[in-house]
Design a protein around this motif. Structure first.
Motif, mmCIF file in Angstrom:
data_model
loop_
_atom_site.group_PDB
_atom_site.id
_atom_site.type_symbol
_atom_site.label_atom_id
_atom_site.label_comp_id
_atom_site.label_asym_id
_atom_site.label_seq_id
_atom_site.Cartn_x
_atom_site.Cartn_y
_atom_site.Cartn_z
ATOM 1 N N ARG A 1 0.830 -1.205 0.000
ATOM 2 C CA ARG A 1 0.000 0.000 0.000
ATOM 3 C C ARG A 1 0.868 1.260 0.000
ATOM 4 N NH1 ARG A 1 -5.443 -0.152 1.140
ATOM 5 N NH2 ARG A 1 -5.270 1.916 2.103
ATOM 6 N N LYS A 2 2.043 1.200 0.606
ATOM 7 C CA LYS A 2 2.919 2.373 0.586
ATOM 8 C C LYS A 2 3.451 2.638 -0.825
ATOM 9 C CE LYS A 2 5.994 3.172 3.647
ATOM 10 N NZ LYS A 2 7.154 3.002 4.559
ATOM 11 N N TYR A 3 3.779 1.576 -1.550
ATOM 12 C CA TYR A 3 4.243 1.753 -2.929
ATOM 13 C C TYR A 3 3.126 2.343 -3.794
ATOM 14 C CZ TYR A 3 6.004 0.664 -7.592
ATOM 15 O OH TYR A 3 6.409 0.746 -8.908
ATOM 16 N N ILE A 4 1.917 1.832 -3.612
ATOM 17 C CA ILE A 4 0.780 2.376 -4.352
ATOM 18 C C ILE A 4 0.566 3.842 -3.993
ATOM 19 C CG2 ILE A 4 -1.734 2.227 -4.623
ATOM 20 C CD1 ILE A 4 -1.448 -0.808 -4.275
ATOM 21 N N ALA A 5 0.699 4.185 -2.702
ATOM 22 C CA ALA A 5 0.530 5.572 -2.269
ATOM 23 C C ALA A 5 1.572 6.485 -2.906
ATOM 24 C CB ALA A 5 0.615 5.651 -0.743
#
Length: 416
Positions: free
Chosen positions: A55-59
C-alpha cells in the motif's frame, strides 16, 4: 523451521532503525487496473510484474499523480481523489505526518474522508476495519444461481516496524447447476463443502471460505513479509502463464529487494497443500476413526527484473515444486534451484523435483497508450533432441498480449 522464521522476522523487525511497515493491497482491488492504465500512458512508472503490491508503494504512485493531474481525464481525476482518501494513512507515512491526538471513528468517515466500520490512528498505532458483504443472482443452463458472501477485513501499522493485514470471506452458492469443483474455469480453486465431500450435504449447495493475512516490514531498498495470500507473476487478462490466482492462496515468506531504479529481485518460499494422502503416516486413533495425513509439498521461486529504459521491463525467473519433506537449502534466495535439486536427488531423475524457468518482457507506452507483453514458461526442454520426434521432451508454453487505453476516445480500454 518455525523457530528460525520467528527469529528472522523479529531480527528484521526490531534491530534496524531504518525499517518501516509493509501492508499488501488485495489483488482484487481496482487500484491495480487504475495504475496499470496510467503507466501504459507513460504518466507513471509501475513495477507490478509480481503482485500484490504494498500500500505504501501504491501511495507513492498516487502522490505522483496528484502532482500532475493535468495529464489525467476528468474521470481519472475522480478515481484518483477516491484512492487518495483510501490510502490517506500511507500518504502520511510517506510524508512522516504526525497527529496531536488520537483519531477514532466508527461507522462513519475516517480522518481522510473514507467510510469505514471502525478506524483508529495515533502516532504509534493505526487500525482500519471494514465489513465485506455481497450477493449475486444469475443463471446457467436456464437454472437460477445465487452467490452470497460475507466477511471482514482489517489492516494497520504498529510503530515504525510492523504492518499487518487480514481478510476473511465466507461464501455460499446455491443452484442446480453450480460448479462444484472449478476444474476447467479461470475462477480460483477452493477447498469446498458439497454433497461429494460431506455426507448428507444438500446437492444444490456449496460452501467455502477464504482467509488471507500478512505481517511484514520494509526498508529503503527492500521488503520482507510472512503470511498466506495469493501471488501473481506476469500479465494477462484471461489468465497468467507462470503464477496466477487459479490455485488457492498459500502460506509463504517473501523477500523483495530494489537497490536501484533499474534492478529488482523477488524471492518467496511457499507451503502448499498436496491433497495426496500419505498412507504410511495415516493411522487410526483410539475411537477407531482414521486420522488422514497428507504428503508435504512446497514451492520456491526467485526472479530478477531489469529496466533498460523507462517503460521496458525484462524478467527472468526460476521456481521449483518439491515434496515429501522441507529442504532448508531452498530458503537461500540466491541458490540455483535446478542444480540444488540435482544434488539432493543424487542425479537420479526419479528422485528429483520439478523445476521451471520463465522469462517475461513488458513494454509500456513505447507505442502510444499501449502495453505489450509476453511470457515464456519452460518446464522441460531438451536441446539435443529438440527436432527429434521420437526423443524430444519439450514442455513449454508462451503467451503474448496487448492492451490499449484512451483509443479511440478517452477512458476506453481494450485488450487482446
Amino acid at each position: 523451521m518455525k523457530n528460525l522464521l520467528i527469529k528472522v522476522f523479529f531480527i528484521l523487525s526490531f534491530y534496524s532503525v531504518t525499517f518501516s511497515q509493509v501492508v499488501y493491497e488485495p489483488l482484487g482491488s481496482d487500484v491495480y487496473s487504475f495504475l496499470s492504465r496510467l503507466s501504459q500512458k507513460g504518466i507513471i512508472e509501475l513495477d507490478d510484474q509480481i503482485r500484490p503490491l504494498s500500500r505504501k508503494y501504491i501511495a507513492e504512485k498516487l502522490s505522483l499523480l496528484k502532482q500532475d493531474t493535468n495529464k489525467l481525464t476528468s474521470l481519472e481525476v475522480d478515481e484518483l481523489n477516491f484512492y487518495l482518501t483510501d490510502f490517506g494513512r500511507e500518504l502520511d507515512l510517506l510524508s512522516n505526518t504526525k497527529v496531536d491526538k488520537e483519531k477514532i471513528s466508527s461507522i462513519s468517515k475516517d480522518s481522510y474522508g473514507r467510510y469505514r466500520l471502525f478506524s483508529y490512528r495515533d502516532n504509534l498505532f493505526s487500525f482500519n476495519l471494514s465489513p465485506i458483504i455481497g450477493a449475486e443472482i444469475g443463471s446457467r443452463d436456464n437454472e437460477r444461481l445465487i452467490h452470497i458472501w460475507n466477511g471482514i477485513s482489517f489492516y494497520g501499522y504498529l510503530s515504525d516496524n510492523i504492518g499487518f493485514n487480514f481478510r476473511f470471506i465466507d461464501n455460499t452458492e446455491k443452484g442446480n447447476t453450480i460448479d462444484k469443483w472449478r476444474t476447467f474455469t479461470p475462477e480460483t480453486g477452493f477447498h469446498v463443502r458439497n454433497d461429494q465431500t460431506i455426507f448428507g450435504f444438500p446437492p444444490d449447495k456449496i460452501e467455502y471460505s477464504e482467509v488471507n493475512t500478512n505481517i511484514g516490514v520494509d526498508w529503503l531498498w527492500g521488503k520482507f513479509s510472512a503470511g498466506k495470500d495469493f501471488m501473481e507473476w506476469g500479465y494477462g487478462e484471461s489468465g497468467l502463464l507462470v503464477l496466477s490466482q487459479k490455485a488457492p492462496s498459500f502460506p509463504f515468506i517473501r523477500l523483495d529487494v530494489n537497490p536501484v531504479d533499474w534492478f529488482s529481485f523477488n524471492y518467496f518460499h511457499g507451503f502448499l497443500s498436496s491433497d495426496v494422502v500419505d498412507s504410511n503416516a495415516t493411522y487410526f486413533h483410539q475411537t477407531n476413526g482414521e486420522r488422514i495425513v497428507f504428503r508435504e509439498k512446497y514451492i520456491a521461486s526467485h526472479t530478477l527484473s531489469i529496466k533498460p529504459t523507462n517503460g521496458l521491463t525484462l524478467s527472468l525467473g526460476e521456481s521449483i515444486v518439491y515434496s515429501d519433506k522441507f529442504e532448508f537449502s531452498y530458503l537461500f534466495p540466491l541458490i540455483f534451484f535446478r542444480v540444488n535439486d540435482h544434488h539432493l536427488s543424487r542425479q537420479i531423475n526419479e528422485a528429483g523435483s520439478n523445476s521451471q524457468f520463465f522469462f517475461s518482457v513488458s513494454s509500456r507506452n513505447h507505442l502510444k497508450n499501449t502495453h505489450l507483453y509476453g511470457s515464456l514458461f519452460i518446464d522441460e526442454l531438451t536441446i539435443t533432441n529438440i527436432f527429434d520426434k521420437e526423443k524430444q521432451r519439450n514442455q513449454f508454453g508462451f503467451s503474448f498480449g496487448t492492451s490499449v487505453t484512451d483509443l479511440p476516445f478517452d477512458n476506453s480500454y481494450s485488450d487482446t
